[in-house]
Motif scaffolding. Structure first.
Motif, mmCIF file in Angstrom:
data_model
loop_
_atom_site.group_PDB
_atom_site.id
_atom_site.type_symbol
_atom_site.label_atom_id
_atom_site.label_comp_id
_atom_site.label_asym_id
_atom_site.label_seq_id
_atom_site.Cartn_x
_atom_site.Cartn_y
_atom_site.Cartn_z
ATOM 1 N N ASN A 116 -40.287 9.275 -38.782
ATOM 2 C CA ASN A 116 -41.456 9.256 -37.834
ATOM 3 C C ASN A 116 -42.561 8.242 -38.564
ATOM 4 O O ASN A 116 -43.534 8.240 -37.969
ATOM 5 C CB ASN A 116 -41.948 10.426 -37.688
ATOM 6 C CG ASN A 116 -42.532 11.110 -38.647
ATOM 7 O OD1 ASN A 116 -42.189 11.145 -39.721
ATOM 8 N ND2 ASN A 116 -43.618 11.914 -38.385
ATOM 9 N N GLU A 191 -45.715 8.109 -36.201
ATOM 10 C CA GLU A 191 -45.446 8.257 -34.651
ATOM 11 C C GLU A 191 -46.464 9.355 -33.981
ATOM 12 O O GLU A 191 -47.023 10.497 -34.843
ATOM 13 C CB GLU A 191 -44.128 8.746 -34.470
ATOM 14 C CG GLU A 191 -42.983 7.619 -34.813
ATOM 15 C CD GLU A 191 -42.868 6.585 -34.033
ATOM 16 O OE1 GLU A 191 -43.962 6.343 -33.012
ATOM 17 O OE2 GLU A 191 -41.614 6.116 -33.785
ATOM 18 N N CYS A 279 -39.623 6.661 -29.857
ATOM 19 C CA CYS A 279 -40.213 7.184 -30.892
ATOM 20 C C CYS A 279 -39.239 7.620 -31.830
ATOM 21 O O CYS A 279 -38.207 8.220 -31.419
ATOM 22 C CB CYS A 279 -41.271 8.467 -30.730
ATOM 23 S SG CYS A 279 -42.784 7.858 -30.247
ATOM 24 N N PHE A 281 -38.323 10.755 -34.377
ATOM 25 C CA PHE A 281 -38.823 11.900 -34.619
ATOM 26 C C PHE A 281 -38.899 12.448 -36.017
ATOM 27 O O PHE A 281 -37.890 12.168 -36.647
ATOM 28 C CB PHE A 281 -38.321 12.833 -33.618
ATOM 29 C CG PHE A 281 -39.208 12.989 -32.214
ATOM 30 C CD1 PHE A 281 -39.928 13.713 -31.815
ATOM 31 C CD2 PHE A 281 -38.500 11.924 -31.225
ATOM 32 C CE1 PHE A 281 -40.349 13.836 -30.635
ATOM 33 C CE2 PHE A 281 -39.204 11.820 -30.096
ATOM 34 C CZ PHE A 281 -40.155 12.817 -29.891
ATOM 35 N N THR A 282 -39.734 13.453 -36.495
ATOM 36 C CA THR A 282 -39.777 13.976 -37.724
ATOM 37 C C THR A 282 -38.588 15.153 -37.581
ATOM 38 O O THR A 282 -37.997 15.473 -36.479
ATOM 39 C CB THR A 282 -41.001 14.331 -38.021
ATOM 40 O OG1 THR A 282 -40.920 15.042 -39.326
ATOM 41 C CG2 THR A 282 -41.540 15.814 -37.041
#
Length: 322
Positions: A116, A191, A279, A281-282
């Motif tokens: 991210n 992000e 995106c 993502f984490t």
């Protein structure tokens, strides 16, 4: 019982359900929390929207700042009960004698790309590694935070000398324009602003690395912190907060990439849903480990942010442990 008495009793019984919500609202414990508009805080907003905090008797009031470090003075002053902040900024405060403790878990970096957080440069700049960033301006949202730390580590890992880079501060929402306009030479983005930058300035900007995942996969990024004294005196309140938050974590993890999560993130980040679909993502987690805190302290020491720290075991409150 007379007719008048019966009517009065009936009226009282009918009034009780209407009074209950007001009574419930009065009983909620209000917690003001400092946050930043990045993907990492999605579980908090999910827990608010889904009523998980309300079910625990808690009302959350969020206040948005430019970076996690920005909210920490407010915790010290009592303006906030908690702050969402990156691990590095929290540890720097602890190093300076502030009694911050990790009260709830939040996110770690991905084990493999995409992550991210990414480093972006202008197309045609010739910059592909840390070596080409020597003498250049590199932006993070704030200095001496986890974004800056891992960015400097990426510069070193890819052949550059982090001490020869000019670090500047630019808030995430303004970073793409600053990079495209030539005010900076590279940006350390988080992000949803990585994807938004590439979509809005795709003809001018490009990604050259995942600076956290490439230097410290599955490492600590951020947590919710509170003051030690508050945690020890009001531990039950923070236990309720953690239960509500972690239900939000489960909700988010079950909906990664799904429209309802993207709509939630769009609401607090002000990034359109269409720009969120790509995106990275984490990793949303529900615990803070001693090993990850120790790793961050060791990395901070390598990059000039060392000092005396308590043992990691002393820094993690019970609500942040597995």
């Amino acid at each position: 019982m007379t007719a008048i008495t019966r009517r009065a009793a009936l009226g009282a019984s009918l009034a009780l359900p209407l009074a209950a919500p007001a009574l419930k609202a009065q009983s909620l414990t209000k917690l003001r929390v400092s946050v930043i508009p990045v993907l990492d805080v999605a579980p908090l907003h999910a827990a608010i929207r889904q009523g998980y905090f309300a079910a625990e008797g808690i009302e959350i009031d969020t206040s948005t700042t430019a970076g996690g470090a920005t909210g920490l003075p407010g915790v010290v002053a009592g303006q906030f009960r908690m702050a969402f902040t990156n691990t590095v900024s929290a540890l720097l405060g602890i190093r300076e004698g502030l009694d911050f403790r990790f009260a709830a878990a939040s996110v770690r970096s991905q084990a493999t790309p995409p992550d991210n957080m990414a480093i972006l440069v202008r197309k045609g700049s010739g910059i592909t590694s840390g070596k080409q960033l020597e003498g250049k301006r590199v932006a993070s949202n704030t200095r001496n935070n986890v974004v800056w730390l891992r960015g400097m580590a990426w510069i070193d890992k890819t052949g550059g000398d982090w001490k020869k880079v000019t670090a500047v501060e630019v808030p995430f929402p303004q970073m793409a324009d600053a990079l495209a306009g030539g005010q900076i030479d590279a940006g350390l983005f988080s992000e949803p602003f990585v994807t938004a930058a590439l979509q809005s300035h795709g003809d001018k900007l490009e990604r050259i690395g995942w600076f956290i995942q490439e230097t410290a996969p599955s490492s600590s990024i951020a947590q919710y912190v509170a003051m030690k004294e508050d945690l020890e005196k009001n531990g039950e309140v923070f236990e309720r907060f953690a239960r509500g938050l972690y239900k939000g974590t489960d909700w988010v993890n079950e909906r990664l990439g799904k429209p309802e999560l993207l709509e939630l993130i769009s609401g607090f980040s002000r990034v359109p849903v269409e720009r969120l679909k790509d995106c990275g993502f984490t990793v949303y987690v529900k615990d803070v480990t001693e090993a990850e805190i120790a790793e961050v302290i060791a990395t901070m020491t390598r990059y000039g942010l060392g000092g005396r720290f308590p043992a990691p075991s002393e820094l993690i409150f019970r609500t942040a442990k597995a």
